[in-house]
Write a protein that holds these residues in place. Structure first.
Motif, short mmCIF file in Angstrom:
data_model
loop_
_atom_site.label_atom_id
_atom_site.label_comp_id
_atom_site.label_asym_id
_atom_site.label_seq_id
_atom_site.Cartn_x
_atom_site.Cartn_y
_atom_site.Cartn_z
N ASN A 146 -21.02 -5.52 68.10
CA ASN A 146 -21.76 -4.85 67.00
C ASN A 146 -21.06 -4.90 65.65
OD1 ASN A 146 -23.92 -4.14 68.68
ND2 ASN A 146 -22.89 -2.26 69.34
N LYS A 147 -19.95 -5.60 65.54
CA LYS A 147 -19.30 -5.80 64.24
C LYS A 147 -19.67 -7.20 63.74
CE LYS A 147 -17.41 -1.79 64.19
NZ LYS A 147 -16.02 -1.58 64.58
N VAL A 148 -20.14 -7.29 62.50
CA VAL A 148 -20.69 -8.53 61.98
C VAL A 148 -19.77 -9.11 60.91
CG1 VAL A 148 -22.69 -9.60 60.86
CG2 VAL A 148 -23.02 -7.64 62.41
N TYR A 149 -19.41 -10.39 61.05
CA TYR A 149 -18.55 -11.08 60.11
C TYR A 149 -19.23 -12.40 59.73
CZ TYR A 149 -15.26 -7.91 62.41
OH TYR A 149 -14.66 -6.80 62.95
N SER A 150 -19.48 -12.60 58.44
CA SER A 150 -20.23 -13.78 58.00
C SER A 150 -19.45 -14.61 56.98
CB SER A 150 -21.57 -13.37 57.39
OG SER A 150 -22.41 -12.77 58.35
N MET A 151 -19.79 -15.90 56.94
CA MET A 151 -19.16 -16.84 56.02
C MET A 151 -20.23 -17.77 55.47
SD MET A 151 -16.23 -19.70 56.87
CE MET A 151 -17.32 -20.65 57.95
N ALA A 152 -20.22 -18.00 54.15
CA ALA A 152 -21.12 -18.97 53.52
C ALA A 152 -20.44 -20.33 53.49
CB ALA A 152 -21.49 -18.52 52.11
N GLU A 165 -25.35 -22.68 53.90
CA GLU A 165 -25.44 -22.28 55.31
C GLU A 165 -24.58 -21.04 55.54
OE1 GLU A 165 -25.52 -25.31 58.53
OE2 GLU A 165 -25.08 -26.71 56.90
N ILE A 166 -24.87 -20.33 56.61
CA ILE A 166 -24.11 -19.12 56.96
C ILE A 166 -23.72 -19.20 58.43
CG2 ILE A 166 -24.15 -16.60 57.13
CD1 ILE A 166 -26.47 -16.73 55.04
N GLY A 171 -21.19 -13.40 69.88
CA GLY A 171 -21.84 -14.67 69.66
C GLY A 171 -21.63 -15.19 68.26
N SER A 172 -21.74 -16.52 68.10
CA SER A 172 -21.69 -17.16 66.78
C SER A 172 -23.09 -17.64 66.44
CB SER A 172 -20.72 -18.34 66.79
OG SER A 172 -19.38 -17.89 66.90
N ILE A 173 -23.55 -17.31 65.24
CA ILE A 173 -24.93 -17.54 64.83
C ILE A 173 -24.96 -18.42 63.59
CG2 ILE A 173 -27.04 -16.42 64.02
CD1 ILE A 173 -25.90 -13.90 65.57
N ASP A 174 -25.87 -19.38 63.58
CA ASP A 174 -26.06 -20.26 62.43
C ASP A 174 -27.35 -19.89 61.70
OD1 ASP A 174 -23.74 -21.72 62.86
OD2 ASP A 174 -24.73 -23.11 64.23
N LEU A 175 -27.24 -19.73 60.38
CA LEU A 175 -28.38 -19.38 59.52
C LEU A 175 -28.37 -20.31 58.30
CD1 LEU A 175 -27.57 -15.58 59.42
CD2 LEU A 175 -29.51 -16.50 60.67
N ILE A 176 -29.52 -20.37 57.64
CA ILE A 176 -29.63 -21.06 56.36
C ILE A 176 -30.19 -20.09 55.33
CG2 ILE A 176 -31.05 -22.75 55.09
CD1 ILE A 176 -30.74 -24.67 57.39
N TYR A 177 -29.60 -20.10 54.14
CA TYR A 177 -30.19 -19.40 53.00
C TYR A 177 -30.92 -20.46 52.20
CZ TYR A 177 -30.65 -16.21 49.04
OH TYR A 177 -31.15 -15.42 48.04
N ASP A 178 -32.27 -20.44 52.28
CA ASP A 178 -33.02 -21.57 51.74
C ASP A 178 -33.23 -21.46 50.23
OD1 ASP A 178 -35.18 -19.88 51.23
OD2 ASP A 178 -36.38 -20.56 52.92
N ASP A 179 -33.88 -22.47 49.67
CA ASP A 179 -34.05 -22.55 48.22
C ASP A 179 -35.05 -21.52 47.68
OD1 ASP A 179 -36.26 -23.70 49.36
OD2 ASP A 179 -36.33 -25.43 48.02
N LYS A 180 -35.70 -20.80 48.58
CA LYS A 180 -36.64 -19.74 48.16
C LYS A 180 -36.06 -18.34 48.37
CE LYS A 180 -40.81 -22.47 49.13
NZ LYS A 180 -40.07 -23.70 49.46
N GLY A 181 -34.79 -18.30 48.79
CA GLY A 181 -34.13 -17.01 48.97
C GLY A 181 -34.39 -16.36 50.31
N ASN A 182 -34.80 -17.15 51.32
CA ASN A 182 -35.03 -16.62 52.66
C ASN A 182 -33.85 -16.90 53.57
OD1 ASN A 182 -37.81 -15.83 52.15
ND2 ASN A 182 -38.30 -18.02 52.17
N TYR A 183 -33.61 -16.01 54.52
CA TYR A 183 -32.62 -16.23 55.57
C TYR A 183 -33.35 -16.81 56.77
CZ TYR A 183 -29.48 -13.42 52.74
OH TYR A 183 -28.70 -12.95 51.72
N ASN A 236 -15.84 -28.89 52.92
CA ASN A 236 -16.78 -27.96 52.28
C ASN A 236 -16.06 -26.71 51.80
OD1 ASN A 236 -19.42 -28.62 54.72
ND2 ASN A 236 -18.93 -29.68 52.84
N ARG A 237 -16.69 -26.01 50.87
CA ARG A 237 -16.17 -24.73 50.41
C ARG A 237 -16.70 -23.63 51.32
NH1 ARG A 237 -18.16 -21.29 45.48
NH2 ARG A 237 -16.49 -19.76 45.27
N TYR A 238 -15.80 -22.77 51.80
CA TYR A 238 -16.15 -21.65 52.67
C TYR A 238 -15.72 -20.35 52.00
CZ TYR A 238 -16.08 -25.44 56.15
OH TYR A 238 -16.29 -26.62 56.83
N VAL A 239 -16.62 -19.36 51.97
CA VAL A 239 -16.28 -18.07 51.34
C VAL A 239 -16.82 -16.93 52.19
CG1 VAL A 239 -16.27 -19.05 49.01
CG2 VAL A 239 -18.38 -18.05 49.94
N PRO A 240 -16.17 -15.76 52.14
CA PRO A 240 -16.72 -14.58 52.84
C PRO A 240 -18.10 -14.24 52.30
CG PRO A 240 -14.46 -14.18 52.10
CD PRO A 240 -14.90 -15.46 51.46
#
Length: 345
Positions: free
Chosen positions: A233-239, A225-226, A288-300, A261-265
């Motif tokens: 306009n500045k973007v900061y993400s964590m896996a 997850e991300i 805003g805080s946004i939730d994304l998934i990096y799926d098993d097919k490599g899609n965001y 869980n393990r969290y990494v930049p």
């Protein structure tokens, strides 16, 4: 002066930003929504555009340049005082009267709170109160994200057992989660959080034929997850490797405090960041805080956005020091507004 809107309850990112503002000797005020509950002193002077707090502090609109909306009043605090009624044997008609009156007072409270916000309506807000907590429609956001070209889970809202059964059959695995917000219900000292839950075939069999309209989505098989935090306009993400733990695999908020869980930049591809920035622009949001998934097919895969979501975990786990960044930005914006006012005068 910088005005910070928050509440009395623990919100460490707010407190840390205030520490940085104090370190830089910035001029700021903190206004807590709890100071405007029904049993507190309240005064809003419309003619003089001032707010007087429960502690007698006078806040004049002319002194404020930037408003940072962080929190206001916890949903569980939005209540009127009918404790004594609970001890009495009310008839159905009397209970309905109390419920109706309670809703009326809630609307009155919402209206005068919005009046407080309107006192500072001409200031720069991060984010705007009209877009803050509870005022973003999850279904609207999903549609906008899809229109921008982002991948979203297959999603339906239905009240039909038959439709859920068909949706489960078509998608293999499905989940359900709140359409509005994932609030908690408190009862006799216990808290019942509204986590995302997987819906099994046995669950569906136990459903009534018709039920309260609910949201269902295809369960996404994920690599990780991300959590992405955007500030102007500045973007900061964590896996987040939540899928490695059964407890957090469906909803990472069901924290495993014993084995976190393990969290990494993480750095999103530029095109994905551009889509998120366009989405925020379409929603008239500057943070805003946004939730994304990096799926098993490599899609965001986009899930949802919270205009005032938590960013402390992103800041701490990735060493982004977001609280310092935000404090410096608020100071710069305030100084810029001061120079503009001096030129205009």
């Amino acid at each position: 002066m910088i005005l910070i809107l928050s509440h009395e309850h623990i919100d460490e990112p707010t407190n840390t930003i205030i520490d940085w503002l104090s370190f830089y000797n910035a001029r700021f005020l903190r206004l807590n929504g709890d100071d405007f509950l029904q049993n507190k002193y309240v005064k809003i002077d419309i003619n003089n555009t001032t707010v007087i707090t429960n502690y007698g502090q006078v806040i004049n609109s002319n002194e404020i340049s930037i408003v940072w909306y962080r929190r206001w009043i916890k949903p569980t605090e939005k209540k009127t005082f009918f404790e004594k009624f609970k001890q009495l044997n009310f008839t159905n008609e009397e209970a309905l009267l109390v419920e109706t009156y309670d809703k009326y007072l809630q609307k009155e409270s919402t209206t005068y709170v919005n009046g407080i916000f309107s006192v500072f309506k001409d200031k720069l807000w991060i984010p705007k109160p009209s877009k803050a907590r509870g005022n973003i429609n999850k279904l609207d956001v999903l549609l906008r994200a899809k229109d921008i070209g982002m991948k979203i889970p297959n999603t339906i809202v239905t009240s039909s057992k038959k439709e859920v059964a068909l949706f489960l059959k078509a998608n293999g695995s499905i989940i359900t989660k709140p359409i509005y917000e994932a609030n908690c219900f408190d009862y006799k000292g216990e808290s019942a959080p509204m986590y995302t839950k997987e819906v099994s075939e046995n669950d569906v069999k136990a459903f009534p034929q018709l039920f309260f309209p609910s949201l269902f989505q295809k369960k996404i098989d994920k690599q990780f997850e991300i959590r992405t935090f955007i500030h102007r306009n500045k973007v900061y993400s964590m896996a987040m490797f939540s899928q490695n733990d059964v407890q957090t695999s469906i909803d990472f908020r069901n924290y495993n405090w014993v084995k976190p869980n393990r969290y990494v930049p993480f750095k999103l591809p530029q095109k994905e960041e551009e889509k998120l920035l366009k989405l925020l622009n379409d929603l008239d949001l500057n943070t805003g805080s946004i939730d994304l998934i990096y799926d098993d097919k490599g899609n965001y895969v986009f899930l949802e956005i919270n205009p005032v979501g938590q960013f402390g975990m992103v800041s701490i786990n990735c060493n982004y020091n977001l609280e310092k960044i935000i404090a410096n930005d608020l100071i710069a914006l305030s100084n810029e507004q001061k120079r503009t006012d001096e030129r205009d005068n």
